[in-house]
Design an enzyme around this catalytic site. Structure first.
Site, PDB file in Angstrom:
ATOM      1  N   TYR A  31       3.920  -6.200  17.445  1.00  0.00           N
ATOM      2  CA  TYR A  31       4.062  -5.236  16.653  1.00  0.00           C
ATOM      3  C   TYR A  31       4.613  -4.457  16.297  1.00  0.00           C
ATOM      4  N   PHE A  33      10.017  -0.348   3.997  1.00  0.00           N
ATOM      5  CA  PHE A  33       9.001  -0.865   4.038  1.00  0.00           C
ATOM      6  C   PHE A  33       8.743  -2.243   4.375  1.00  0.00           C
ATOM      7  N   SER A  67       6.198   3.758  13.174  1.00  0.00           N
ATOM      8  CA  SER A  67       5.018   4.238  13.497  1.00  0.00           C
ATOM      9  C   SER A  67       4.867   4.559  14.546  1.00  0.00           C
ATOM     10  N   ASN A 124       7.940  -9.669  -1.655  1.00  0.00           N
ATOM     11  CA  ASN A 124       7.825 -11.028  -1.598  1.00  0.00           C
ATOM     12  C   ASN A 124       6.650 -11.818  -2.245  1.00  0.00           C
ATOM     13  N   LEU A 125       5.467 -10.082  -2.311  1.00  0.00           N
ATOM     14  CA  LEU A 125       4.027 -10.723  -2.775  1.00  0.00           C
ATOM     15  C   LEU A 125       2.983 -11.539  -1.858  1.00  0.00           C
ATOM     16  N   TYR A 162       0.677  -1.199   0.169  1.00  0.00           N
ATOM     17  CA  TYR A 162      -0.375  -0.027   0.283  1.00  0.00           C
ATOM     18  C   TYR A 162       0.940   1.083  -0.043  1.00  0.00           C
ATOM     19  N   ARG A 202      -7.423  10.189  15.602  1.00  0.00           N
ATOM     20  CA  ARG A 202      -6.279  10.026  15.298  1.00  0.00           C
ATOM     21  C   ARG A 202      -6.133  11.135  14.202  1.00  0.00           C
ATOM     22  N   ASP A 254      12.399 -12.275  -0.862  1.00  0.00           N
ATOM     23  CA  ASP A 254      11.944 -11.997   1.042  1.00  0.00           C
ATOM     24  C   ASP A 254      13.173 -11.872   1.974  1.00  0.00           C
ATOM     25  N   ASN A 276      -8.695  -1.819   9.893  1.00  0.00           N
ATOM     26  CA  ASN A 276      -7.942  -0.493  10.215  1.00  0.00           C
ATOM     27  C   ASN A 276      -9.938   0.217   9.963  1.00  0.00           C
ATOM     28  N   LYS A 305       8.766  -2.690  15.640  1.00  0.00           N
ATOM     29  CA  LYS A 305       9.325  -1.254  15.174  1.00  0.00           C
ATOM     30  C   LYS A 305       9.895  -0.550  16.203  1.00  0.00           C
ATOM     31  N   LYS A 353       2.251  -6.153   9.164  1.00  0.00           N
ATOM     32  CA  LYS A 353       2.059  -5.163  10.483  1.00  0.00           C
ATOM     33  C   LYS A 353       0.173  -4.940  10.900  1.00  0.00           C
TER      34      LYS A 353
HETATM   35  P1  NAD Z   1       1.495  -4.095   3.227  1.00  0.00           P
HETATM   36  O1  NAD Z   1       1.334  -5.391   3.631  1.00  0.00           O
HETATM   37  O2  NAD Z   1       0.504  -3.385   2.210  1.00  0.00           O
HETATM   38  O3  NAD Z   1       3.251  -3.580   2.390  1.00  0.00           O
HETATM   39  C1  NAD Z   1       4.036  -4.442   2.945  1.00  0.00           C
HETATM   40  C2  NAD Z   1       4.147  -4.959   2.117  1.00  0.00           C
HETATM   41  O4  NAD Z   1       5.754  -5.810   2.059  1.00  0.00           O
HETATM   42  C3  NAD Z   1       3.679  -5.778   1.338  1.00  0.00           C
HETATM   43  O5  NAD Z   1       3.736  -6.055  -0.364  1.00  0.00           O
HETATM   44  C4  NAD Z   1       4.310  -7.422   1.994  1.00  0.00           C
HETATM   45  O6  NAD Z   1       3.730  -8.735   0.508  1.00  0.00           O
HETATM   46  C5  NAD Z   1       5.679  -7.007   1.772  1.00  0.00           C
HETATM   47  N1  NAD Z   1       6.388  -8.119   2.610  1.00  0.00           N
HETATM   48  C6  NAD Z   1       5.940  -8.652   3.897  1.00  0.00           C
HETATM   49  N2  NAD Z   1       7.043  -9.541   4.210  1.00  0.00           N
HETATM   50  C7  NAD Z   1       7.760  -9.610   3.441  1.00  0.00           C
HETATM   51  C8  NAD Z   1       9.733 -10.553   3.228  1.00  0.00           C
HETATM   52  N3  NAD Z   1       9.774 -10.884   4.129  1.00  0.00           N
HETATM   53  N4  NAD Z   1      10.147  -9.802   2.337  1.00  0.00           N
HETATM   54  C9  NAD Z   1       9.842  -9.462   1.220  1.00  0.00           C
HETATM   55  N5  NAD Z   1       8.803  -8.330   0.676  1.00  0.00           N
HETATM   56  C10 NAD Z   1       7.641  -8.471   1.524  1.00  0.00           C
HETATM   57  O7  NAD Z   1       1.705  -2.915   4.540  1.00  0.00           O
HETATM   58  P2  NAD Z   1       1.665  -1.175   4.107  1.00  0.00           P
HETATM   59  O8  NAD Z   1       0.698  -0.155   4.836  1.00  0.00           O
HETATM   60  O9  NAD Z   1       2.037  -0.820   2.743  1.00  0.00           O
HETATM   61  O10 NAD Z   1       3.227  -0.743   4.836  1.00  0.00           O
HETATM   62  C11 NAD Z   1       4.431  -0.830   5.033  1.00  0.00           C
HETATM   63  C12 NAD Z   1       5.527  -0.360   6.629  1.00  0.00           C
HETATM   64  O11 NAD Z   1       4.839   0.772   6.835  1.00  0.00           O
HETATM   65  C13 NAD Z   1       4.992  -1.358   6.789  1.00  0.00           C
HETATM   66  O12 NAD Z   1       6.863  -1.854   7.233  1.00  0.00           O
HETATM   67  C14 NAD Z   1       4.187  -1.187   8.400  1.00  0.00           C
HETATM   68  O13 NAD Z   1       4.441  -2.056   9.784  1.00  0.00           O
HETATM   69  C15 NAD Z   1       4.204   0.052   7.825  1.00  0.00           C
HETATM   70  N6  NAD Z   1       3.653   0.802   9.293  1.00  0.00           N
HETATM   71  C16 NAD Z   1       2.442   1.003   8.571  1.00  0.00           C
HETATM   72  C17 NAD Z   1       0.968   1.699   8.842  1.00  0.00           C
HETATM   73  C18 NAD Z   1      -0.594   1.797   7.913  1.00  0.00           C
HETATM   74  O14 NAD Z   1      -1.455   2.186   8.829  1.00  0.00           O
HETATM   75  N7  NAD Z   1      -0.665   0.720   6.841  1.00  0.00           N
HETATM   76  C19 NAD Z   1       1.653   2.324  10.083  1.00  0.00           C
HETATM   77  C20 NAD Z   1       3.197   2.529  10.108  1.00  0.00           C
HETATM   78  C21 NAD Z   1       3.501   1.887   9.905  1.00  0.00           C
HETATM   79  N1  UFG Z   2     -11.907   1.560  15.080  1.00  0.00           N
HETATM   80  C1  UFG Z   2     -13.569   1.109  14.220  1.00  0.00           C
HETATM   81  N2  UFG Z   2     -13.570   0.406  14.029  1.00  0.00           N
HETATM   82  C2  UFG Z   2     -13.485  -0.395  13.140  1.00  0.00           C
HETATM   83  C3  UFG Z   2     -11.646  -0.086  12.894  1.00  0.00           C
HETATM   84  C4  UFG Z   2     -11.206   0.924  14.153  1.00  0.00           C
HETATM   85  O1  UFG Z   2     -14.611   2.341  15.724  1.00  0.00           O
HETATM   86  O2  UFG Z   2     -14.026  -1.576  12.874  1.00  0.00           O
HETATM   87  C5  UFG Z   2     -11.863   3.275  15.873  1.00  0.00           C
HETATM   88  C6  UFG Z   2      -9.874   2.543  16.744  1.00  0.00           C
HETATM   89  O3  UFG Z   2     -10.936   2.206  17.384  1.00  0.00           O
HETATM   90  C7  UFG Z   2      -9.272   3.606  16.564  1.00  0.00           C
HETATM   91  C8  UFG Z   2      -9.352   4.604  14.698  1.00  0.00           C
HETATM   92  O4  UFG Z   2     -10.882   3.619  14.413  1.00  0.00           O
HETATM   93  O5  UFG Z   2     -10.274   4.496  17.113  1.00  0.00           O
HETATM   94  C9  UFG Z   2      -8.468   3.493  14.142  1.00  0.00           C
HETATM   95  O6  UFG Z   2      -8.358   2.382  14.360  1.00  0.00           O
HETATM   96  P1  UFG Z   2      -7.229   1.974  13.416  1.00  0.00           P
HETATM   97  O7  UFG Z   2      -7.540   0.156  13.895  1.00  0.00           O
HETATM   98  O8  UFG Z   2      -7.713   2.415  11.846  1.00  0.00           O
HETATM   99  O9  UFG Z   2      -5.532   2.561  12.947  1.00  0.00           O
HETATM  100  P2  UFG Z   2      -5.179   2.132  14.554  1.00  0.00           P
HETATM  101  O10 UFG Z   2      -4.840   3.597  14.899  1.00  0.00           O
HETATM  102  O11 UFG Z   2      -5.413   1.748  15.695  1.00  0.00           O
HETATM  103  O12 UFG Z   2      -3.694   1.331  14.060  1.00  0.00           O
HETATM  104  C10 UFG Z   2      -3.019   2.075  13.342  1.00  0.00           C
HETATM  105  C11 UFG Z   2      -2.124   1.261  12.387  1.00  0.00           C
HETATM  106  C12 UFG Z   2      -0.774   1.141  13.596  1.00  0.00           C
HETATM  107  C13 UFG Z   2      -0.482   1.900  13.906  1.00  0.00           C
HETATM  108  C14 UFG Z   2      -0.970   2.797  14.289  1.00  0.00           C
HETATM  109  C15 UFG Z   2      -0.176   4.054  14.960  1.00  0.00           C
HETATM  110  O13 UFG Z   2      -3.232   0.107  11.979  1.00  0.00           O
HETATM  111  O14 UFG Z   2      -1.058  -0.182  12.751  1.00  0.00           O
HETATM  112  O15 UFG Z   2      -1.890   3.248  13.743  1.00  0.00           O
HETATM  113  O16 UFG Z   2       0.442   5.020  13.975  1.00  0.00           O
HETATM  114  F1  UFG Z   2       1.150   1.348  14.588  1.00  0.00           F
END
Ligand code: NAD
Ligand code: UFG
Length: 337
Positions: free
Chosen positions: A149, A81, A125, A33-34, A12, A231, A59, A199, A153, A85
């Site tokens: 998780y 990335f 994060s 690694n998809l 993403y 948030r 991978d 989420n 981080k 997650k």
């Molecule tokens: P995502 O799952 O869409 O992307 C992660 C990608 O990494 C995927 O395409 C997956 O196939 C690949 N991957 C996973 N393990 C692998 C491995 N061992 N080798 C090679 N590829 C691998 O997630 P995202 O939302 O794009 O998040 C990207 C990064 O940002 C992650 O590290 C996540 O923890 C961090 N992050 C995400 C959020 C969020 O809310 N989306 C918030 C804070 C931090």
């Molecule tokens: N929420 C709902 N209903 C749902 C999903 C979420 O009410 O179905 C609420 C949660 O209670 C929270 C808010 O919406 O108040 C946001 O929730 P998310 O699950 O979307 O996000 P979080 O803040 O809990 O967590 C996200 C990422 C984590 C990251 C964190 C801090 O998922 O990986 O933000 O950056 F660690």
């Protein structure tokens, strides 16, 4: 222009970042690694930018595969990335999370070191702040985690700080994302979670497309504007642009820094629901449920460090985020395929 290896570049945030890097003139190589994405994402990147990044289906646990990428290419910097997650899943299968997010990352850092590549942007994060004593959250607030998780981080941050102490030729930026939502304006890239979304935004989008009956609002008895959780939602394109600024900075400065990437504004669950209703022109049914274990009331960033150090700040507002998320969800009801 520099060559950037993007691990997790089909995911993403990674895919949106590839678009911004290519548009800024960087050469981009994608490693993925998809596990949680599809190769067709690269075709979508080409539809937007005209360039399909060179791709390695590797991978990060595979050291030979990693070595091959660094042997075959002159890489200037890495944006890391790749990782798992899902907070809830990490509680059930912690070893899988530690292996992928810690062991995999250490492989990458070692192989970077072996090849003299010392410029790195890491996906951290806001979860590393645990339950903050106050908001907005500054980078020097105390750090703690409540799930494996989050611990992966925080441990990566510590490992990378130690790497810098051992060799101050490294340039490392630890980017602490708040809540990324939204999608590319093109409608070609966006978030497609597997199974029932955890989420908020993907869940709301699935209610709007009729895949789910109603939104479960996890508690309305928090000390917030309407009792629901608050948030700092940030448009994924703003986040991607933040990575370009981070790479630009890291290529010029040695050091290790943690930087918040958020908007500095908090929105409640019900405010986001209202904004999404406007975007999609439909009512989003919802039910108030008990609090979700581990959730905090309020989380939003102090964004001054990103502004001062990177010259970056978020531009899109919550309406843009919901419009773009809906555009993607309505055009891709089954995700990117
Ligand atoms: P995502 O799952 O869409 O992307 C992660 C990608 O990494 C995927 O395409 C997956 O196939 C690949 N991957 C996973 N393990 C692998 C491995 N061992 N080798 C090679 N590829 C691998 O997630 P995202 O939302 O794009 O998040 C990207 C990064 O940002 C992650 O590290 C996540 O923890 C961090 N992050 C995400 C959020 C969020 O809310 N989306 C918030 C804070 C931090
Ligand atoms: N929420 C709902 N209903 C749902 C999903 C979420 O009410 O179905 C609420 C949660 O209670 C929270 C808010 O919406 O108040 C946001 O929730 P998310 O699950 O979307 O996000 P979080 O803040 O809990 O967590 C996200 C990422 C984590 C990251 C964190 C801090 O998922 O990986 O933000 O950056 F660690």
């Amino acid at each position: 222009m520099a060559t950037i290896l993007v691990t997790g570049g089909c995911g993403y945030i990674g895919s949106h970042t590839c678009v911004e890097l290519i548009n800024s003139g960087y050469d981009v190589i994608v490693l993925d690694n998809l596990y949680n994405s599809k190769e067709v994402v690269l075709d979508r990147i080409k539809m937007i930018t005209g360039i399909r990044p060179k791709f390695y289906k590797v991978d990060i646990l595979d050291r030979e595969g990693l070595n091959r990428i660094f042997d075959e290419n002159k890489i200037d910097a890495v944006i890391h990335f790749a990782g798992y997650k899902a907070v809830g899943e990490s509680v059930s299968i912690p070893l899988t999370y530690y292996k992928n997010n810690i062991s995999g990352s250490i492989n990458l850092y070692e192989i970077m070191k072996d090849h003299g590549v010392k410029t790195l942007v890491f996906s951290s994060s806001a979860t590393v702040y645990g339950d903050p004593a106050s908001v907005p959250i500054k980078e020097d607030f105390p750090l703690s985690t409540t799930n494996p998780y989050g611990t992966t981080k925080l441990q990566n941050e510590q490992i990378l700080k130690d790497v810098y102490v051992s060799d101050n030729k490294w340039s490392i930026l630890l980017l602490r994302y708040f809540n990324p939502i939204g999608a590319s304006k093109s409608g070609l890239l966006g978030e497609t979670p597997n199974g029932i979304p955890n989420n908020l935004l993907p869940y709301i989008a699935q209610v709007a497309t009729g895949q789910r009956d109603f939104l479960r609002v996890w508690g309305n008895d928090y000390d917030t504007v309407d009792g629901t959780g608050v948030r700092d939602y940030i448009h994924v394109v703003d986040l991607a642009k933040g990575h370009c600024k981070a790479i630009e900075y890291a290529l010029k400065h040695e050091g290790v820094e943690c930087i918040n990437l958020g908007t500095g504004h908090g929105y409640s669950v019900l405010q986001v629901k209202d904004a999404f209703e406007k975007a999609c022109g439909k009512k989003i049914a919802y039910k108030i449920m008990d609090r979700r274990p581990g959730d905090i009331a309020t989380c939003y960033a102090d964004t001054s460090k990103a502004k001062e150090m990177l010259g970056w700040q978020a531009e899109y507002n919550i309406e843009d985020m919901c419009n773009d998320a809906w555009n993607f969800a309505s055009k891709n009801p089954n995700g990117i395929e």
